[in-house]
Design a protein around this motif. Structure first.
Motif, PDB file in Angstrom:
ATOM      1  N   ARG A 129      18.303   6.530  16.958  1.00 27.00           N
ATOM      2  CA  ARG A 129      17.820   7.370  15.870  1.00 27.00           C
ATOM      3  C   ARG A 129      18.784   7.295  14.696  1.00 27.00           C
ATOM      4  O   ARG A 129      19.997   7.202  14.881  1.00 27.00           O
TER       5      ARG A 129
ATOM      6  N   ARG B 101       1.903  19.083  18.896  1.00 24.67           N
ATOM      7  CA  ARG B 101       1.891  17.653  18.596  1.00 24.67           C
ATOM      8  C   ARG B 101       1.898  17.488  17.076  1.00 24.67           C
ATOM      9  O   ARG B 101       1.546  18.424  16.348  1.00 24.67           O
TER      10      ARG B 101
ATOM     11  N   ARG C 284       5.545  20.735  16.095  1.00 24.72           N
ATOM     12  CA  ARG C 284       6.434  20.410  17.211  1.00 24.72           C
ATOM     13  C   ARG C 284       7.815  21.031  17.017  1.00 24.72           C
ATOM     14  O   ARG C 284       8.396  21.575  17.950  1.00 24.72           O
TER      15      ARG C 284
ATOM     16  N   GLY D 133      10.519  10.477  13.904  1.00 27.10           N
ATOM     17  CA  GLY D 133       9.575   9.806  14.775  1.00 27.10           C
ATOM     18  C   GLY D 133       8.592  10.766  15.410  1.00 27.10           C
ATOM     19  O   GLY D 133       8.984  11.818  15.931  1.00 27.10           O
ATOM     20  N   PHE D 134       7.317  10.436  15.392  1.00 28.57           N
ATOM     21  CA  PHE D 134       6.297  11.342  15.919  1.00 28.57           C
ATOM     22  C   PHE D 134       6.336  11.437  17.445  1.00 28.57           C
ATOM     23  O   PHE D 134       5.821  12.399  18.024  1.00 28.57           O
ATOM     24  N   ASP D 135       6.928  10.440  18.120  1.00 27.94           N
ATOM     25  CA  ASP D 135       6.976  10.453  19.575  1.00 27.94           C
ATOM     26  C   ASP D 135       8.339  10.876  20.118  1.00 27.94           C
ATOM     27  O   ASP D 135       8.547  10.879  21.331  1.00 27.94           O
ATOM     28  N   ALA D 136       9.256  11.218  19.255  1.00 30.91           N
ATOM     29  CA  ALA D 136      10.613  11.551  19.685  1.00 30.91           C
ATOM     30  C   ALA D 136      10.687  13.003  20.186  1.00 30.91           C
ATOM     31  O   ALA D 136       9.881  13.847  19.800  1.00 30.91           O
ATOM     32  N   PRO D 137      11.658  13.307  21.055  1.00 28.85           N
ATOM     33  CA  PRO D 137      11.846  14.681  21.510  1.00 28.85           C
ATOM     34  C   PRO D 137      12.651  15.494  20.495  1.00 28.85           C
ATOM     35  O   PRO D 137      13.557  14.955  19.852  1.00 28.85           O
TER      36      PRO D 137
END
Length: 288
Positions: A22, A158, A206, A74-78
């Protein structure tokens, strides 16, 4: 939205660090062996400290937590609070920090609480010499969430398919200010620009889940502060409509050694509304 001259100048004095794949935006200015590490809140960024940093002594480090400001979104990152704390640890390791003072605001108070918990357990690679908290929901049951926060929490966990309308963002942010502590000129525009940068506004459903985490892990993070052996100071705007003053009273009851410094006439965004007053109190805490 276009970036103001203030935001562009802030960006230009920082740099990007790669942390576990990241990119994290960091500013690191001044010199000294006991840096101040400033951790911002939701939905802000390191730019929230822009008016404060030049007023502080020594070395001062800020970062945009992942999902915020100029850092990766990032849309998929935690984006859990544990992940955010990991990011702070990694940045400080990259910068060679071995000891520091941590200053938190809003959600940054909770990241600070997790750092304190890890420090108390001997799990950090650096020493936290002192903690200074500014307005944040350190006791989530006392938090007076705004209408905008409640509505965002109702959205699916989401990334949104659509950009958040600027008028809605502005209305929600204005709920965190008050008539007695209004935002300085341009402050809300800068907050909105940093939220919207690189589609960050679509991440808000999110990112705001930190409030739910706060409820689940309240005991852990309260203990992080209560058991912290070093000085802990709470510099608190008394007009905050969200993180209300009774939070400081509870902390004082649980941890009598806590120093509480009320800022009359100041609201939630202490570093934006009154950077000079906050800088003076931070310096006073460092000298104590």
């Amino acid at each position: 939205m276009s970036l103001s001259s203030s935001v562009r100048a802030w960006r230009d004095q920082g740099r990007e660090i790669s942390i576990s794949g990241r990119t994290v935006f960091v500013t690191d200015r001044g010199e000294g062996d006991l840096p101040l590490v400033l951790i911002h809140g939701f939905p802000g960024s390191s730019h929230d400290w822009a008016g404060l940093v030049p007023l502080l002594p020594g070395r001062v480090i800020t970062l945009d937590l992942p999902g915020y400001g100029f850092s990766d979104k990032g849309f998929d990152a935690p984006y859990t609070l544990f992940d955010q704390t990991d990011a702070v640890e990694a940045v400080l390791a990259e910068l060679g920090v071995t000891r520091c003072v941590v200053v938190g605001h809003d959600m940054g108070d909770t990241v600070t609480a997790e750092l304190a918990h890890r420090s108390n357990a001997g799990e950090l690679a650096f020493a936290i010499e002192q903690i200074i908290l500014t307005n944040g929901s350190v006791f989530i049951d006392l938090a007076q969430l705004t209408r905008g926060q409640k509505l965002t929490l109702r959205l699916p966990n989401r990334p949104s398919l659509f950009s958040m309308p600027t008028v809605i963002l502005r209305r929600s942010l204005m709920e965190s200010f008050t008539r007695t502590a209004p935002p300085p000129p341009g402050a809300v525009d800068d907050l909105i620009a940093m939220i919207k940068h690189d589609r960050g506004d679509r991440l808000m459903p999110r990112l705001i889940r930190y409030i739910e985490e706060r409820r689940v892990h309240q005991d852990r993070w309260t203990a992080g502060f209560v058991d912290f052996p070093g000085p802990l100071t709470m510099v608190w705007g008394t007009e905050d409509p969200i993180a209300i003053l009774p939070m400081t009273e509870r902390m004082k009851a649980l941890r009598p050694a806590t120093s509480v410094v009320p800022l009359p006439g100041i609201g939630h965004w202490t570093s934006i509304e009154a950077p000079e007053r906050l800088a003076a109190e931070i310096e006073r805490a460092l000298r104590a």
